[in-house]
Scaffold this motif. Sequence first.
Motif, PDB file in Angstrom:
ATOM      1  N   ALA A 645      56.335 -15.074 -50.301  1.00 42.41           N
ATOM      2  CA  ALA A 645      57.426 -14.805 -49.362  1.00 42.41           C
ATOM      3  C   ALA A 645      57.175 -13.540 -48.562  1.00 42.41           C
ATOM      4  O   ALA A 645      57.661 -13.403 -47.433  1.00 42.41           O
ATOM      5  N   ASP A 646      56.401 -12.596 -49.125  1.00 42.80           N
ATOM      6  CA  ASP A 646      56.120 -11.363 -48.393  1.00 42.80           C
ATOM      7  C   ASP A 646      55.294 -11.623 -47.133  1.00 42.80           C
ATOM      8  O   ASP A 646      55.348 -10.838 -46.165  1.00 42.80           O
ATOM      9  N   TYR A 647      54.516 -12.706 -47.134  1.00 44.50           N
ATOM     10  CA  TYR A 647      53.645 -12.986 -45.993  1.00 44.50           C
ATOM     11  C   TYR A 647      54.286 -13.946 -44.994  1.00 44.50           C
ATOM     12  O   TYR A 647      53.698 -14.216 -43.935  1.00 44.50           O
ATOM     13  N   LEU A 648      55.461 -14.486 -45.337  1.00 38.79           N
ATOM     14  CA  LEU A 648      56.072 -15.462 -44.436  1.00 38.79           C
ATOM     15  C   LEU A 648      56.456 -14.874 -43.077  1.00 38.79           C
ATOM     16  O   LEU A 648      56.245 -15.523 -42.044  1.00 38.79           O
ATOM     17  N   PRO A 649      57.034 -13.651 -42.989  1.00 34.86           N
ATOM     18  CA  PRO A 649      57.341 -13.107 -41.654  1.00 34.86           C
ATOM     19  C   PRO A 649      56.096 -12.949 -40.794  1.00 34.86           C
ATOM     20  O   PRO A 649      56.105 -13.282 -39.599  1.00 34.86           O
ATOM     21  N   ALA A 650      54.998 -12.449 -41.412  1.00 31.08           N
ATOM     22  CA  ALA A 650      53.761 -12.291 -40.639  1.00 31.08           C
ATOM     23  C   ALA A 650      53.232 -13.643 -40.181  1.00 31.08           C
ATOM     24  O   ALA A 650      52.755 -13.789 -39.036  1.00 31.08           O
ATOM     25  N   ALA A 651      53.328 -14.653 -41.084  1.00 26.24           N
ATOM     26  CA  ALA A 651      52.868 -15.990 -40.698  1.00 26.24           C
ATOM     27  C   ALA A 651      53.712 -16.554 -39.565  1.00 26.24           C
ATOM     28  O   ALA A 651      53.199 -17.244 -38.670  1.00 26.24           O
ATOM     29  N   ARG A 652      55.030 -16.260 -39.598  1.00 24.63           N
ATOM     30  CA  ARG A 652      55.904 -16.753 -38.531  1.00 24.63           C
ATOM     31  C   ARG A 652      55.521 -16.134 -37.183  1.00 24.63           C
ATOM     32  O   ARG A 652      55.341 -16.844 -36.179  1.00 24.63           O
ATOM     33  N   TYR A 653      55.372 -14.813 -37.153  1.00 28.04           N
ATOM     34  CA  TYR A 653      55.019 -14.150 -35.881  1.00 28.04           C
ATOM     35  C   TYR A 653      53.623 -14.550 -35.409  1.00 28.04           C
ATOM     36  O   TYR A 653      53.394 -14.775 -34.212  1.00 28.04           O
ATOM     37  N   ALA A 654      52.682 -14.644 -36.350  1.00 25.01           N
ATOM     38  CA  ALA A 654      51.316 -15.015 -35.967  1.00 25.01           C
ATOM     39  C   ALA A 654      51.264 -16.440 -35.426  1.00 25.01           C
ATOM     40  O   ALA A 654      50.575 -16.727 -34.430  1.00 25.01           O
ATOM     41  N   GLY A 655      51.999 -17.355 -36.088  1.00 22.24           N
ATOM     42  CA  GLY A 655      51.994 -18.743 -35.625  1.00 22.24           C
ATOM     43  C   GLY A 655      52.556 -18.891 -34.229  1.00 22.24           C
ATOM     44  O   GLY A 655      51.940 -19.533 -33.355  1.00 22.24           O
ATOM     45  N   PHE A 656      53.730 -18.302 -34.014  1.00 20.13           N
ATOM     46  CA  PHE A 656      54.343 -18.426 -32.683  1.00 20.13           C
ATOM     47  C   PHE A 656      53.525 -17.662 -31.630  1.00 20.13           C
ATOM     48  O   PHE A 656      53.384 -18.113 -30.483  1.00 20.13           O
ATOM     49  N   GLY A 657      52.965 -16.489 -31.993  1.00 22.65           N
ATOM     50  CA  GLY A 657      52.155 -15.731 -31.030  1.00 22.65           C
ATOM     51  C   GLY A 657      50.902 -16.481 -30.638  1.00 22.65           C
ATOM     52  O   GLY A 657      50.538 -16.555 -29.443  1.00 22.65           O
ATOM     53  N   LEU A 658      50.205 -17.047 -31.651  1.00 24.06           N
ATOM     54  CA  LEU A 658      48.987 -17.797 -31.361  1.00 24.06           C
ATOM     55  C   LEU A 658      49.296 -19.046 -30.541  1.00 24.06           C
ATOM     56  O   LEU A 658      48.529 -19.423 -29.640  1.00 24.06           O
TER      57      LEU A 658
END
Length: 678
Positions: A645-658
Amino acid sequence: MGTAGLGGSLPEQFGKYSILGHLATGGMAEVYVARQAGLQGFEKIVVIKRVRADLERDVETTSFFLDEARLVATLEHPNIAQVYEIGLVNGSYFFVMEYVHGADLRQLLEASLKKQQTILLADAIYIASHVCAALHYAHEKLDLEGRPVHIIHRDVSPSNVLLSHDGAVKLCDFGIAKAQNRSSETQRGMLKGKYSYMSPEQCRTEPLDRRSDVFSMGTLLYELTTLTRLYKAQNDFETLRAIVDLPAPKPSSRVPGYPPELERIVLRALEKDPANRYQTAQEMQLDLEAFAREHKLAMSSVNVARLMGGLFEKRLEAWARAQKQGKDLGEYLLDTAQRPSGALPAFLPVGSDTGASPDASPDASPDGPTDSMEITPGALARDRKSSTPKRPARGSQTIDALETQPSGVPVRRHRRPSSAWLAFALLAGLVGTGATIAGRMSADGAGGEARTALQADADKIGSVFDDATHSAHLKADGIASTPMLREAISTDAATMKDIVTNEYVISPGKGEEIEIFQMRGDKLISLVRLPVGARPLAPLKGGETRVEVAGGRALVVAGATIEGSKAALAGVLAIATPVDLSTVRRGLEAHAVRASITGLGAPIVVVDGHDPARTPIKLALPAGDWNNSNATLVASPLAHASPVADYLPAARYAGFGLSGLLLAIYAFSLFRRDVRSA
């Protein structure tokens, strides 16, 4: 409607009691449930126990029956069924007892096996510890002159432990109890009691003491926690021989994963030599409670009430249906607890909160309580193996090629370079969306787990207050019944202070406050207050309970009536006992950053922390004598985020940014192709 259809022999109106139905018939007496009516709509449901009609002229039976009535009438304990009245109607002796709205432990064991509903270890320990408390009270009973009565129950068995729908535990049936002042004694060489629950010395008809009841208590606890019979033989003689000669099989041999600490308690109670057993039932009770604290078992009458509600229909609501079918109530209740397909439930180890649903066991039998309780080690092993879900194979998921190339036909990739960018942009967008959904689900799951953990803490708080209330009332009643205090209540304050100071009649414990009031007309006048300089306690009635908050700590205040030597003079003793919340605090600190108890006059801070980002959760504390349903646990839960769960915010921003970047590249590719085409 009469009771003839239910096997009873009493008329519908028995003296001032209206018979509702027949409960049971034993070797000496018949038991009925009845309604007692009085003035101004007074009504009470009671149990009538009377000598069987065919034994009314038997002098020995009548003597035993009256001895039981006289003996139980002197026992006043919350875990012993009370006797209200002894009487004679039409030449038939009877006594009136407290009606426990529920079922006995034997019926609970049978119903749990039929319904495949596991008895939680916390509930089993709760029931056993309360039976131990009742036995210790009976063993320690003194007569009016302060001499030991030497009561030995001699028939501690599941059918003599009653459980109410409110979660109360009551020991009953002192019909064959041995006491110093009984007029009828069992002849030497005669066996009294249920063979399966006798002690070795009882089987040998040797002189008995309280340790015999401790052995029977060990047998009851063994069967309650393993759902198997301790000794199962082909006949009564073989059962008695096994109790005397064969060592008790370890509970872990019947139930894999049985807690070693609990096994030591059970086996110590089942020692053949009385000198090696627990010497008192209270010793066994204290060890059980220590085990429960060590393993953080949430013992509460609320949990036992939930167990009863899940297994049995409320009895008073079932009378009409039982009578229409012409059955005893016990028979009707067991018939309605239908056995579903499948075998008996496996033992629930410490920390579990759900039971297994194993496959059918060849050792399960529907023919009565003895066979229906039998679970062999092999069956348990099979049940556990079959109840383990198989993990589905994880298939390898691949992404198909976005462009295919027919054999021998080259592809000119520069003509459509933008298709891959669009596909990867969509994939990155899906990753961002999935991370967003997973984050919300993780937050919701953490919130649900936090509420569940805090609900268990709230139940523990209720148990702590229940125990403090029970202890305060026992101490208040004991002090109020002191002969010297009963004599002094009719004097003045100076005399009372002198007696308390010099005779040491009252000794408050650590943190306790005691105040004695004298009744003068309609007013209560304070005579003495301990310790000296303590705050005044507000008067309260005998048997009344309230909770006060002083100096940030909770106090349970219990009242007891002091019966004076003169009828016109009496008083009330009030004792304030601090509630020890240290064990609850340790549990709450693992679940909440801040926690407090409200609704008791002033808030009680249990965990002192602060986190404005946490939304408090409010949970009602279990109702009890101390709680008028206003007490509430208000707690701000800790964050319980998993490493993923700690990596979910980063994954969300990275996914939408990419995804945005790839869409920009895709748009640029389209523009470039259009320019080249032009």
